[in-house]
Write a protein that holds these residues in place. Structure first.
Motif, short mmCIF file in Angstrom:
data_model
loop_
_atom_site.label_atom_id
_atom_site.label_comp_id
_atom_site.label_asym_id
_atom_site.label_seq_id
_atom_site.Cartn_x
_atom_site.Cartn_y
_atom_site.Cartn_z
N SER A 142 -7.24 27.36 22.20
CA SER A 142 -7.52 26.15 21.42
C SER A 142 -8.87 25.54 21.76
CB SER A 142 -6.44 25.09 21.67
OG SER A 142 -5.18 25.55 21.27
N MET A 143 -9.33 25.72 22.98
CA MET A 143 -10.54 25.01 23.43
C MET A 143 -11.75 25.89 23.66
SD MET A 143 -9.75 24.20 27.45
CE MET A 143 -8.06 23.73 27.26
N LYS A 144 -11.59 27.21 23.65
CA LYS A 144 -12.67 28.08 24.12
C LYS A 144 -13.97 27.94 23.33
CE LYS A 144 -11.12 32.27 21.76
NZ LYS A 144 -10.60 33.62 21.97
N GLU A 145 -13.91 27.70 22.03
CA GLU A 145 -15.15 27.56 21.27
C GLU A 145 -15.96 26.36 21.76
OE1 GLU A 145 -14.81 27.85 17.00
OE2 GLU A 145 -13.11 29.23 17.23
N PHE A 146 -15.29 25.27 22.10
CA PHE A 146 -15.97 24.08 22.61
C PHE A 146 -16.49 24.33 24.02
CE2 PHE A 146 -13.27 22.48 19.27
CZ PHE A 146 -14.08 21.56 18.62
N PRO A 154 -18.90 30.79 33.18
CA PRO A 154 -19.03 32.15 32.65
C PRO A 154 -20.10 32.94 33.39
CG PRO A 154 -19.99 30.55 31.14
CD PRO A 154 -19.36 29.78 32.26
N THR A 155 -19.64 33.90 34.18
CA THR A 155 -20.57 34.68 34.98
C THR A 155 -20.32 36.18 34.91
OG1 THR A 155 -19.14 34.43 36.91
CG2 THR A 155 -20.92 32.83 36.66
N LEU A 156 -19.25 36.61 34.29
CA LEU A 156 -18.92 38.03 34.25
C LEU A 156 -19.69 38.72 33.13
CD1 LEU A 156 -15.06 37.70 34.69
CD2 LEU A 156 -16.76 38.17 36.46
N ASP A 157 -20.63 39.59 33.51
CA ASP A 157 -21.46 40.26 32.51
C ASP A 157 -20.67 41.25 31.66
OD1 ASP A 157 -23.72 38.88 33.32
OD2 ASP A 157 -24.27 40.42 34.78
N ASP A 158 -19.59 41.80 32.21
CA ASP A 158 -18.84 42.83 31.50
C ASP A 158 -17.68 42.28 30.68
OD1 ASP A 158 -17.55 42.10 33.85
OD2 ASP A 158 -16.63 44.06 34.13
N VAL A 159 -17.52 40.94 30.64
CA VAL A 159 -16.44 40.32 29.87
C VAL A 159 -17.07 39.31 28.91
CG1 VAL A 159 -14.34 38.93 30.00
CG2 VAL A 159 -14.84 40.57 31.81
N PRO A 160 -16.74 39.38 27.61
CA PRO A 160 -17.30 38.39 26.68
C PRO A 160 -16.99 36.97 27.15
CG PRO A 160 -16.16 40.14 25.49
CD PRO A 160 -15.87 40.35 26.95
N VAL A 161 -17.95 36.07 26.96
CA VAL A 161 -17.84 34.71 27.47
C VAL A 161 -16.55 34.03 27.01
CG1 VAL A 161 -18.89 32.41 27.38
CG2 VAL A 161 -20.33 34.41 27.69
N ASP A 162 -16.18 34.19 25.74
CA ASP A 162 -15.00 33.48 25.24
C ASP A 162 -13.69 34.07 25.74
OD1 ASP A 162 -15.10 35.77 23.67
OD2 ASP A 162 -14.53 34.74 21.84
N GLU A 163 -13.74 35.18 26.45
CA GLU A 163 -12.54 35.76 27.03
C GLU A 163 -12.40 35.45 28.52
OE1 GLU A 163 -12.11 39.91 26.10
OE2 GLU A 163 -12.64 39.57 24.00
N GLN A 164 -13.31 34.65 29.08
CA GLN A 164 -13.28 34.31 30.50
C GLN A 164 -12.48 33.03 30.74
OE1 GLN A 164 -17.03 34.67 32.62
NE2 GLN A 164 -17.83 36.02 31.01
N CYS A 165 -11.19 33.10 30.47
CA CYS A 165 -10.29 31.97 30.67
C CYS A 165 -10.22 31.64 32.16
CB CYS A 165 -8.89 32.32 30.15
SG CYS A 165 -7.65 31.04 30.40
N PRO A 166 -10.42 30.38 32.53
CA PRO A 166 -10.31 30.01 33.95
C PRO A 166 -8.92 30.35 34.50
CG PRO A 166 -11.35 28.24 32.71
CD PRO A 166 -10.83 29.25 31.70
N GLU A 167 -8.90 30.86 35.71
CA GLU A 167 -7.65 31.27 36.34
C GLU A 167 -6.67 30.10 36.43
OE1 GLU A 167 -6.07 33.19 40.52
OE2 GLU A 167 -8.17 33.46 39.97
#
Length: 109
Positions: free
Chosen positions: A63-67, A41-54
């Motif tokens: 299903s896994m983002k909270e963990f 997680p490095t994008l300052d303008d995108v919430p961390v839990d929305e930074q799904c790996p490409e």
């Protein structure tokens, strides 16, 4: 923040449930056992839990983002010692017909 490696570990297919309940579909999932992604997680303008790996299935990410976010923040030891490695988690996607298990672990890269 920590980097978190996500590895597709195992998939189970419930053909009996598919035959009984699922509408026929041509294509369900592109993820294959052994595939890996790094959550960094490095994008300052995108919430961390929305930074799904490409390339990772968005439904699996849901299903896994909270963990993954918790591990990236240095949190771990989920459920008081559930995992041998306290900075890891084993999470399954929410496909009830062909669930895929993912191993999430903090890495030093």
């Amino acid at each position: 923040m920590n980097k978190v490696r996500i590895t597709a570990m195992r998939q189970t297919v419930y053909k009996d449930l598919m035959e009984k309940y699922e509408n026929p579909i041509q294509h369900a999932c592109d993820v294959r056992v052994g595939q890996q992604w790094v959550f960094n997680p490095t994008l300052d303008d995108v919430p961390v839990d929305e930074q799904c790996p490409e390339g990772l299935c968005p439904s699996a990410w849901h299903s896994m983002k909270e963990f993954a976010v918790a591990l990236a923040k240095g949190e771990g030891n989920f459920y008081d010692g559930w995992m041998q490695n306290p900075m890891s988690a084993m999470i399954s996607c929410n496909d009830g017909f062909r669930p895929l298990s993912f191993y999430l672990e903090v890495i030093d890269d």
